[in-house]
Design a protein around this motif. Structure first.
Motif, mmCIF file in Angstrom:
data_model
loop_
_atom_site.group_PDB
_atom_site.id
_atom_site.type_symbol
_atom_site.label_atom_id
_atom_site.label_comp_id
_atom_site.label_asym_id
_atom_site.label_seq_id
_atom_site.Cartn_x
_atom_site.Cartn_y
_atom_site.Cartn_z
ATOM 1 N N MET A 84 0.838 -1.181 0.000
ATOM 2 C CA MET A 84 0.000 0.000 0.000
ATOM 3 C C MET A 84 0.869 1.224 0.000
ATOM 4 O O MET A 84 1.835 1.317 0.705
ATOM 5 N N THR A 85 0.515 2.152 -0.784
ATOM 6 C CA THR A 85 1.181 3.443 -0.733
ATOM 7 C C THR A 85 0.169 4.463 -0.284
ATOM 8 O O THR A 85 -0.918 4.553 -0.820
ATOM 9 N N GLU A 86 0.551 5.199 0.735
ATOM 10 C CA GLU A 86 -0.343 6.226 1.238
ATOM 11 C C GLU A 86 0.215 7.566 0.827
ATOM 12 O O GLU A 86 1.393 7.837 0.985
ATOM 13 N N THR A 87 -0.634 8.395 0.302
ATOM 14 C CA THR A 87 -0.222 9.683 -0.205
ATOM 15 C C THR A 87 -0.919 10.789 0.562
ATOM 16 O O THR A 87 -2.128 10.796 0.668
ATOM 17 N N SER A 88 -0.134 11.700 1.092
ATOM 18 C CA SER A 88 -0.721 12.857 1.750
ATOM 19 C C SER A 88 -1.079 13.868 0.680
ATOM 20 O O SER A 88 -0.297 14.146 -0.224
ATOM 21 N N VAL A 89 -2.290 14.401 0.761
ATOM 22 C CA VAL A 89 -2.741 15.327 -0.272
ATOM 23 C C VAL A 89 -2.781 16.765 0.212
ATOM 24 O O VAL A 89 -3.248 17.626 -0.485
ATOM 25 N N CYS A 98 -7.832 -4.602 -2.705
ATOM 26 C CA CYS A 98 -8.694 -5.504 -3.472
ATOM 27 C C CYS A 98 -8.816 -5.040 -4.922
ATOM 28 O O CYS A 98 -8.432 -5.764 -5.831
ATOM 29 N N CYS A 99 -9.325 -3.837 -5.148
ATOM 30 C CA CYS A 99 -9.569 -3.362 -6.508
ATOM 31 C C CYS A 99 -8.519 -2.375 -7.004
ATOM 32 O O CYS A 99 -8.471 -2.073 -8.191
ATOM 33 N N GLY A 100 -7.694 -1.858 -6.094
ATOM 34 C CA GLY A 100 -6.633 -0.936 -6.488
ATOM 35 C C GLY A 100 -7.059 0.512 -6.584
ATOM 36 O O GLY A 100 -6.242 1.378 -6.882
ATOM 37 N N ALA A 101 -8.322 0.806 -6.322
ATOM 38 C CA ALA A 101 -8.806 2.189 -6.412
ATOM 39 C C ALA A 101 -8.165 3.045 -5.325
ATOM 40 O O ALA A 101 -7.894 2.568 -4.227
ATOM 41 N N GLU A 102 -7.910 4.293 -5.670
ATOM 42 C CA GLU A 102 -7.399 5.249 -4.695
ATOM 43 C C GLU A 102 -8.580 5.720 -3.846
ATOM 44 O O GLU A 102 -9.590 6.166 -4.389
ATOM 45 N N VAL A 130 -11.577 0.807 5.028
ATOM 46 C CA VAL A 130 -11.445 0.117 6.305
ATOM 47 C C VAL A 130 -10.168 -0.713 6.256
ATOM 48 O O VAL A 130 -9.719 -1.136 5.179
ATOM 49 N N ALA A 131 -9.570 -0.924 7.449
ATOM 50 C CA ALA A 131 -8.315 -1.670 7.543
ATOM 51 C C ALA A 131 -8.539 -2.957 8.313
ATOM 52 O O ALA A 131 -9.456 -3.070 9.131
ATOM 53 N N LEU A 132 -7.693 -3.948 8.052
ATOM 54 C CA LEU A 132 -7.745 -5.186 8.810
ATOM 55 C C LEU A 132 -7.277 -4.903 10.226
ATOM 56 O O LEU A 132 -6.345 -4.118 10.433
ATOM 57 N N GLY A 133 -7.904 -5.585 11.204
ATOM 58 C CA GLY A 133 -7.550 -5.350 12.596
ATOM 59 C C GLY A 133 -6.113 -5.715 12.912
ATOM 60 O O GLY A 133 -5.401 -4.966 13.572
ATOM 61 N N GLY A 134 -5.666 -6.875 12.448
ATOM 62 C CA GLY A 134 -4.312 -7.336 12.750
ATOM 63 C C GLY A 134 -3.248 -6.753 11.843
ATOM 64 O O GLY A 134 -2.057 -6.829 12.152
ATOM 65 N N HIS A 135 -3.666 -6.198 10.720
ATOM 66 C CA HIS A 135 -2.736 -5.620 9.747
ATOM 67 C C HIS A 135 -3.313 -4.285 9.261
ATOM 68 O O HIS A 135 -3.897 -4.213 8.175
ATOM 69 N N PRO A 136 -3.161 -3.233 10.036
ATOM 70 C CA PRO A 136 -3.762 -1.950 9.658
ATOM 71 C C PRO A 136 -3.210 -1.371 8.356
ATOM 72 O O PRO A 136 -3.811 -0.457 7.786
ATOM 73 N N GLU A 137 -2.083 -1.905 7.883
ATOM 74 C CA GLU A 137 -1.540 -1.418 6.611
ATOM 75 C C GLU A 137 -2.351 -1.943 5.416
ATOM 76 O O GLU A 137 -2.252 -1.414 4.311
ATOM 77 N N VAL A 138 -3.174 -2.973 5.656
ATOM 78 C CA VAL A 138 -4.010 -3.527 4.591
ATOM 79 C C VAL A 138 -5.375 -2.848 4.656
ATOM 80 O O VAL A 138 -6.107 -3.012 5.625
ATOM 81 N N VAL A 139 -5.700 -2.104 3.611
ATOM 82 C CA VAL A 139 -6.978 -1.382 3.574
ATOM 83 C C VAL A 139 -7.758 -1.782 2.327
ATOM 84 O O VAL A 139 -7.178 -2.129 1.298
ATOM 85 N N VAL A 140 -9.072 -1.759 2.462
ATOM 86 C CA VAL A 140 -9.955 -1.974 1.312
ATOM 87 C C VAL A 140 -10.990 -0.858 1.301
ATOM 88 O O VAL A 140 -11.357 -0.311 2.342
ATOM 89 N N CYS A 141 -11.463 -0.549 0.100
ATOM 90 C CA CYS A 141 -12.484 0.491 -0.038
ATOM 91 C C CYS A 141 -13.812 -0.054 0.500
ATOM 92 O O CYS A 141 -13.980 -1.259 0.683
ATOM 93 N N LEU A 142 -14.755 0.826 0.744
ATOM 94 C CA LEU A 142 -16.036 0.420 1.308
ATOM 95 C C LEU A 142 -16.782 -0.530 0.381
ATOM 96 O O LEU A 142 -17.445 -1.461 0.830
ATOM 97 N N ARG A 143 -16.665 -0.318 -0.917
ATOM 98 C CA ARG A 143 -17.336 -1.190 -1.876
ATOM 99 C C ARG A 143 -16.788 -2.611 -1.799
ATOM 100 O O ARG A 143 -17.549 -3.579 -1.767
ATOM 101 N N CYS A 144 -15.464 -2.746 -1.728
ATOM 102 C CA CYS A 144 -14.858 -4.076 -1.624
ATOM 103 C C CYS A 144 -15.140 -4.688 -0.253
ATOM 104 O O CYS A 144 -15.321 -5.907 -0.148
#
Ligand SMILES: [Zn+2]
Length: 101
Positions: free
Chosen positions: A1-6, A18-22, A29-43
């Motif tokens: 995951m790359t996080e970009t400050s805007v 999951c889908c790669g959307a920004e 939302v992020a996984l509880g045990g791995h907060p670096e893993v995020v998925v969009c609300l749709r996924c």
């Protein structure tokens, strides 16, 4: 995951695993045990539906599980035929999909 400050005061943007959307911070939302893993609300909703289907298959047959299973099967049939992309019926199906489990 790359996080970009805007910018100051604006939410950071990250790619959905999951889908790669920004997606902005408040749209993922992020996984509880791995907060670096995020998925969009749709996924996240899609994953929730998949998990519920697996739970329904393991559970004793209840009326609720049977109805949900019917909805899941109908959704897969509709998608396999591409009906959700048709002009009129597709709009109705997408509207209905947002309100179903
Ligand atoms: Zn996604």
């Amino acid at each position: 995951m790359t996080e970009t400050s805007v910018g100051d005061g604006e939410p950071a943007v990250a790619g959905c695993w999951c889908c790669g959307a920004e997606v902005a911070d408040d749209e993922r939302v992020a996984l509880g045990g791995h907060p670096e893993v995020v998925v969009c609300l749709r996924c996240a909703k899609w994953l929730g539906r998949r998990a519920q289907r697996l739970l329904d298959e393991r559970a004793a047959l209840s009326l609720t599980a049977a109805v949900r299973r019917r909805v899941f099967d109908s959704r897969e049939t509709i998608i396999s035929h591409g009906l959700q992309r048709r002009p009129v019926i597709g709009r109705v199906l997408r509207w209905l999909d947002r309100r179903l489990p």
